[in-house]
Design an enzyme around this catalytic site. Structure first.
Site, PDB file in Angstrom:
ATOM      1  N   GLU A  90       0.828  -1.206   0.000  1.00  0.00           N
ATOM      2  CA  GLU A  90       0.000   0.000   0.000  1.00  0.00           C
ATOM      3  C   GLU A  90       0.870   1.267   0.000  1.00  0.00           C
ATOM      4  O   GLU A  90       1.968   1.276   0.551  1.00  0.00           O
ATOM      5  CB  GLU A  90      -0.893   0.020   1.247  1.00  0.00           C
ATOM      6  N   CYS A 103       3.501   8.578   0.549  1.00  0.00           N
ATOM      7  CA  CYS A 103       4.083   7.728   1.587  1.00  0.00           C
ATOM      8  C   CYS A 103       4.225   6.330   0.993  1.00  0.00           C
ATOM      9  O   CYS A 103       3.232   5.716   0.613  1.00  0.00           O
ATOM     10  CB  CYS A 103       3.145   7.722   2.802  1.00  0.00           C
ATOM     11  N   CYS A 110       6.481  -6.485   7.662  1.00  0.00           N
ATOM     12  CA  CYS A 110       7.531  -5.880   8.494  1.00  0.00           C
ATOM     13  C   CYS A 110       7.824  -6.846   9.629  1.00  0.00           C
ATOM     14  O   CYS A 110       6.927  -7.517  10.120  1.00  0.00           O
ATOM     15  CB  CYS A 110       7.025  -4.554   9.061  1.00  0.00           C
ATOM     16  N   CYS A 114       6.073  -3.717  16.228  1.00  0.00           N
ATOM     17  CA  CYS A 114       5.688  -2.704  17.221  1.00  0.00           C
ATOM     18  C   CYS A 114       4.228  -2.942  17.609  1.00  0.00           C
ATOM     19  O   CYS A 114       3.394  -3.229  16.750  1.00  0.00           O
ATOM     20  CB  CYS A 114       5.853  -1.297  16.643  1.00  0.00           C
ATOM     21  N   CYS A 117       1.302  -0.916  15.792  1.00  0.00           N
ATOM     22  CA  CYS A 117       1.335  -0.741  14.331  1.00  0.00           C
ATOM     23  C   CYS A 117       0.794  -1.972  13.609  1.00  0.00           C
ATOM     24  O   CYS A 117       1.178  -3.104  13.919  1.00  0.00           O
ATOM     25  CB  CYS A 117       2.775  -0.465  13.891  1.00  0.00           C
ATOM     26  N   GLY A 157       6.872  -1.466   6.479  1.00  0.00           N
ATOM     27  CA  GLY A 157       8.261  -1.932   6.394  1.00  0.00           C
ATOM     28  C   GLY A 157       9.234  -1.038   7.126  1.00  0.00           C
ATOM     29  O   GLY A 157       8.932   0.113   7.469  1.00  0.00           O
ATOM     30  N   GLU A 158      10.408  -1.599   7.387  1.00  0.00           N
ATOM     31  CA  GLU A 158      11.485  -0.851   8.038  1.00  0.00           C
ATOM     32  C   GLU A 158      12.563  -0.605   6.983  1.00  0.00           C
ATOM     33  O   GLU A 158      13.271  -1.526   6.573  1.00  0.00           O
ATOM     34  CB  GLU A 158      12.017  -1.677   9.223  1.00  0.00           C
ATOM     35  N   SER A 189      12.086   7.118   7.501  1.00  0.00           N
ATOM     36  CA  SER A 189      11.774   6.942   8.923  1.00  0.00           C
ATOM     37  C   SER A 189      12.199   5.551   9.382  1.00  0.00           C
ATOM     38  O   SER A 189      11.930   4.558   8.717  1.00  0.00           O
ATOM     39  CB  SER A 189      10.267   7.111   9.126  1.00  0.00           C
ATOM     40  N   CYS A 331      -0.771   6.831   9.690  1.00  0.00           N
ATOM     41  CA  CYS A 331       0.429   6.166  10.208  1.00  0.00           C
ATOM     42  C   CYS A 331       0.071   4.904  10.962  1.00  0.00           C
ATOM     43  O   CYS A 331      -0.774   4.917  11.853  1.00  0.00           O
ATOM     44  CB  CYS A 331       1.157   7.064  11.210  1.00  0.00           C
TER      45      CYS A 331
HETATM   46  N1  SAH Z   1       9.488   1.282  10.181  1.00  0.00           N
HETATM   47  C1  SAH Z   1       9.638   2.693  10.061  1.00  0.00           C
HETATM   48  C2  SAH Z   1       8.709   3.370   9.080  1.00  0.00           C
HETATM   49  C3  SAH Z   1       7.248   2.973   9.086  1.00  0.00           C
HETATM   50  S1  SAH Z   1       6.177   3.551  10.333  1.00  0.00           S
HETATM   51  C4  SAH Z   1       9.530   3.349  11.413  1.00  0.00           C
HETATM   52  O1  SAH Z   1       9.242   2.664  12.378  1.00  0.00           O
HETATM   53  O2  SAH Z   1       9.798   4.524  11.521  1.00  0.00           O
HETATM   54  C5  SAH Z   1       5.891   5.246  10.122  1.00  0.00           C
HETATM   55  C6  SAH Z   1       5.563   5.944  11.441  1.00  0.00           C
HETATM   56  O3  SAH Z   1       4.244   5.624  11.914  1.00  0.00           O
HETATM   57  C7  SAH Z   1       6.497   5.499  12.544  1.00  0.00           C
HETATM   58  O4  SAH Z   1       6.885   6.604  13.319  1.00  0.00           O
HETATM   59  C8  SAH Z   1       5.620   4.588  13.364  1.00  0.00           C
HETATM   60  O5  SAH Z   1       6.105   4.404  14.650  1.00  0.00           O
HETATM   61  C9  SAH Z   1       4.318   5.322  13.283  1.00  0.00           C
HETATM   62  N2  SAH Z   1       3.169   4.521  13.693  1.00  0.00           N
HETATM   63  C10 SAH Z   1       3.021   3.193  13.627  1.00  0.00           C
HETATM   64  N3  SAH Z   1       1.823   2.827  14.093  1.00  0.00           N
HETATM   65  C11 SAH Z   1       1.208   3.955  14.477  1.00  0.00           C
HETATM   66  C12 SAH Z   1      -0.070   4.242  15.000  1.00  0.00           C
HETATM   67  N4  SAH Z   1      -0.946   3.264  15.263  1.00  0.00           N
HETATM   68  N5  SAH Z   1      -0.381   5.529  15.258  1.00  0.00           N
HETATM   69  C13 SAH Z   1       0.491   6.526  14.977  1.00  0.00           C
HETATM   70  N6  SAH Z   1       1.698   6.318  14.458  1.00  0.00           N
HETATM   71  C14 SAH Z   1       2.061   5.054  14.206  1.00  0.00           C
END
Ligand code: SAH
Length: 346
Positions: A90, A103, A110, A114, A117, A157-158, A189, A331
């Site tokens: 996506e 984005c 991934c 977390c 997420c 993804g990271e 990011s 996000c």
């Molecule tokens: N893996 C990378 C990039 C993808 S996430 C990273 O972790 O930075 C993009 C951003 O969205 C990251 O800052 C992540 O922590 C945040 N994010 C993930 N889940 C979220 C949520 N439920 N609400 C708000 N931000 C979130």
């Protein structure tokens, strides 16, 4: 066959020269691909038929296929893309006053897992190639008729878990012979993969770096971000200071406010102390809700308090305006599964 979008413009030019075509032909091909979005060599009018045939026997010009789109009430468009092996990813197209920002995803799935997420809930399927990252931009521009002027690598993804392809992609994206989006208009990011941050600092570009911090002490951060057990906060921040020293670029720290977990005034104070003296700013994001994870309370309720405390301690701070929440495009809400309910909504 090589997907031409998997190669940097310099690599592709080398291949084209190696095929016996005149050197300037490469520039013409890039002009068609990256400026005019013409993907068929036989339709490139200044390329002879025989050259087009040669190019077509070595290169394919694959970009992801648009499987579905969803449009938010705020104008944000979420794309479901199909890849050549059947995987789905996506991307999210957002409209700002300065223009369009995309984005993009860097992996199918991934493995960082977390807790807040959605992207990591089904694990990692595979890395995306540079061409699949570039292709998300090409395909969404072609589909929407827009011109994308900013890119954030913040989808599924990271990116630093797919470092080499990421750097190839950044070359294609920023290279004037490629997509020609300036490095300063691109942001990557990371959840804090320390070796990646250090390599990225040494790479020394003007591409912006964002760090997903979300907590202020190791015990708490490890609870919501398992990656912290491997790369604890102090190491992440040390690598960040090194990045700032090397690049003189301001880092942004993302801090998703999770009610009752990391949104107390005491945490804001701790955060201010952690970041004191660093060239940085904090981006506060009221956590977006994802399926299967419940929180007690309103995610944004302490945003103003957080904002004030950080500001008072001299930390630059913004509260992110979230787009596309109604289509699960905000996000943390992106996934790799087309089986998701959201894509069946008609
Ligand atoms: N893996 C990378 C990039 C993808 S996430 C990273 O972790 O930075 C993009 C951003 O969205 C990251 O800052 C992540 O922590 C945040 N994010 C993930 N889940 C979220 C949520 N439920 N609400 C708000 N931000 C979130």
């Amino acid at each position: 066959m090589i997907n031409i979008f998997d190669l940097t413009p310099d690599e592709a030019a080398g291949e084209i020269k190696g095929m016996g075509l005149q050197a300037y032909k490469a520039g013409q091909v890039f002009e068609w691909l990256y400026k005019k979005r013409v993907l068929d060599f036989s339709r490139m009018t200044n390329i002879s038929k025989s050259d087009a045939r040669k190019l077509g026997s070595v290169f394919k010009t694959d970009i992801p296929s648009v499987e579905r789109t969803l449009e938010s009430t705020d104008g944000t468009i979420k794309y479901l893309f199909g890849l050549s092996d059947g995987n789905m990813i996506e991307s999210v197209l957002m409209k700002y006053s300065y223009g369009y920002s995309l984005c993009i995803s860097s992996q199918a799935g991934c493995r960082m897992n977390c807790s807040f997420c959605a992207s990591g809930k089904d694990g990692l399927e595979r890395n995306l190639t540079a061409g699949e990252m570039t292709g998300q931009i090409m395909a969404s521009e072609i589909s929407s008729g827009t011109h994308i002027s900013r890119i954030v690598v913040m989808g599924t993804g990271e990116p630093f878990d797919n470092y080499d392809n990421l750097l190839r992609f950044l070359d294609i994206a920023a290279n004037p012979k490629g997509l020609g989006i300036g490095q300063r208009r691109i942001t990557v990011s990371t959840c804090g993969l320390v070796p990646g941050i250090i390599r990225f600092a040494d790479y020394g570009s003007q591409v912006n770096l964002a760090i997903s911090l979300h907590e202020t002490d190791n015990e708490s951060r490890s609870r919501i971000m398992p990656v912290n057990k491997k790369y604890p906060i102090e190491e992440v921040l040390k690598a960040c200071r090194y990045y700032v020293e090397k690049t003189n670029r301001r880092i942004s720290f993302e801090y998703a406010l999770i009610p009752g977990v990391n949104d107390s005034p005491a945490k804001a104070l701790e955060l201010a102390h952690l970041l004191k003296g660093m060239l940085c700013y904090v981006n506060i994001i009221p956590v977006n809700l994802i399926k299967g994870v419940e929180y007690k309370g309103n995610p944004g309720k302490n945003a103003a308090v957080f904002y004030d405390i950080l500001g008072k301690h001299g930390i630059h701070v913004t509260v992110r305006r979230e787009l596309g929440g109604d289509i699960e495009a905000a996000c943390g809400q992106l996934r790799r599964s087309h089986a998701d309910e959201i894509w069946r909504r008609d």
